[in-house]
Design a protein around this motif. Structure first.
Motif, PDB file in Angstrom:
ATOM      1  N   ILE A 145     -98.164 -31.900  -7.981  1.00 51.32           N
ATOM      2  CA  ILE A 145     -98.665 -30.547  -8.236  1.00 51.32           C
ATOM      3  C   ILE A 145    -100.071 -30.418  -7.663  1.00 51.32           C
ATOM      4  O   ILE A 145    -100.955 -31.209  -7.981  1.00 51.32           O
ATOM      5  CB  ILE A 145     -98.684 -30.233  -9.749  1.00 51.32           C
ATOM      6  CG1 ILE A 145     -97.262 -30.305 -10.313  1.00 51.32           C
ATOM      7  CG2 ILE A 145     -99.273 -28.857 -10.004  1.00 51.32           C
ATOM      8  CD1 ILE A 145     -97.203 -30.176 -11.814  1.00 51.32           C
ATOM      9  N   ASN A 146    -100.241 -29.441  -6.799  1.00 51.03           N
ATOM     10  CA  ASN A 146    -101.553 -29.155  -6.223  1.00 51.03           C
ATOM     11  C   ASN A 146    -102.352 -28.338  -7.237  1.00 51.03           C
ATOM     12  O   ASN A 146    -102.207 -27.119  -7.339  1.00 51.03           O
ATOM     13  CB  ASN A 146    -101.389 -28.388  -4.913  1.00 51.03           C
ATOM     14  CG  ASN A 146    -102.700 -28.275  -4.152  1.00 51.03           C
ATOM     15  OD1 ASN A 146    -103.777 -28.263  -4.754  1.00 51.03           O
ATOM     16  ND2 ASN A 146    -102.617 -28.189  -2.845  1.00 51.03           N
ATOM     17  N   GLY A 173    -102.889 -18.968 -10.375  1.00 52.32           N
ATOM     18  CA  GLY A 173    -102.891 -18.519 -11.765  1.00 52.32           C
ATOM     19  C   GLY A 173    -103.988 -17.513 -12.049  1.00 52.32           C
ATOM     20  O   GLY A 173    -103.755 -16.491 -12.706  1.00 52.32           O
ATOM     21  N   THR A 233    -102.660 -24.338  -7.737  1.00 47.31           N
ATOM     22  CA  THR A 233    -102.020 -23.779  -8.930  1.00 47.31           C
ATOM     23  C   THR A 233    -103.003 -22.950  -9.756  1.00 47.31           C
ATOM     24  O   THR A 233    -102.678 -21.846 -10.215  1.00 47.31           O
ATOM     25  CB  THR A 233    -101.451 -24.906  -9.814  1.00 47.31           C
ATOM     26  OG1 THR A 233    -100.555 -25.708  -9.036  1.00 47.31           O
ATOM     27  CG2 THR A 233    -100.704 -24.341 -11.004  1.00 47.31           C
TER      28      THR A 233
END
Length: 237
Positions: free
Chosen positions: A7-8, A16, A12
């Motif tokens: 997960i980057n 968001g 992210t």
């Protein structure tokens, strides 16, 4: 076998935050539209009269904000007086401002002919502010995202315009002009000019500069989109 997906986190978090900003903007637009509808229903049978700035009400004092580590400006509510059938009445803004117009400045007032004490000041009100902030919150990320997407497709064309530059320029113009409207209470160039002449404060100079900067960026992005790239190629040679 289970596939591990990385997960980057920076990406992210960025996505968001952008999503939250857009959602907040849409909520503000929704409630701003509801208040605008209610406002238009309220003034439907109201009459219009000229009002004049009479006084200010101090809402919050100039103080040092220890959290943001900076001084906050004092804010005021503006009080206008108006006359109906020889009787004087007063009405105040439903928002606070740190920009003080000149005493005696004119404003249009909507009043209830059946009860002249019920009045609304024409110009930036709570619903206008909600619409403006909502449009900025929801519109800017969407416009910038769309401009970046389309500009990547246009890069292959030799004489293509700079879409991202045009959108950025339009955002600057819309933001600065909207802020001038909020400050002056007038959307016409003549009305804004009159406000600047009578109630000028140095920070207000930033807004027309941003407007001209946005216009310059739009013109440059349309007519001279490749200038920087050409100069870089020459330097490399």
């Amino acid at each position: 076998m289970k596939l591990k997906t990385k997960i980057n986190m920076p990406l992210t978090l960025s996505v968001g935050l952008v999503a939250i900003t857009i959602i907040c903007g849409l909520f503000l637009l929704f409630f701003g539209i509801l208040e605008t509808i209610d406002y238009n229903k309220t003034i439907k049978n109201y009459k219009k009269v000229d009002g004049y700035l009479l006084d200010y009400i101090l809402e919050s004092e100039d103080k040092y904000d220890s959290v943001r580590k900076k001084h906050t400006s004092a804010t005021y509510k503006l009080i206008y007086n108006y006359s109906v059938n020889g009787q004087e009445y007063k009405v105040s803004t439903d928002y606070s401002t740190g920009i003080l117009p000149e005493i005696g400045s004119r404003k249009e007032i909507f009043y209830n002919p059946n009860n002249p004490e019920e009045a609304i000041i024409v110009g930036p009100n709570r619903h206008n502010i909600m619409l403006f902030i909502g449009a900025m919150f929801a519109g800017i990320p969407l416009l910038l995202g769309a401009s970046i997407f389309f500009s990547t497709k246009e890069k292959k064309k030799k004489n293509s315009i700079d879409i991202a530059g045009i959108v950025s320029g339009l955002i600057l113009i819309a933001f600065s002009y909207g802020m001038m409207y909020m400050a002056a209470g007038e959307y016409t160039i003549h009305g804004i000019w009159e406000f600047y002449v009578t109630s000028f404060a140095f920070p207000l100079l930033i807004l027309p500069i941003l407007t001209f900067a946005g216009a310059f960026l739009c013109v440059k992005s349309i007519f001279f989109p490749e200038r920087k790239k050409i100069s870089r190629k020459k330097k490399n040679r």
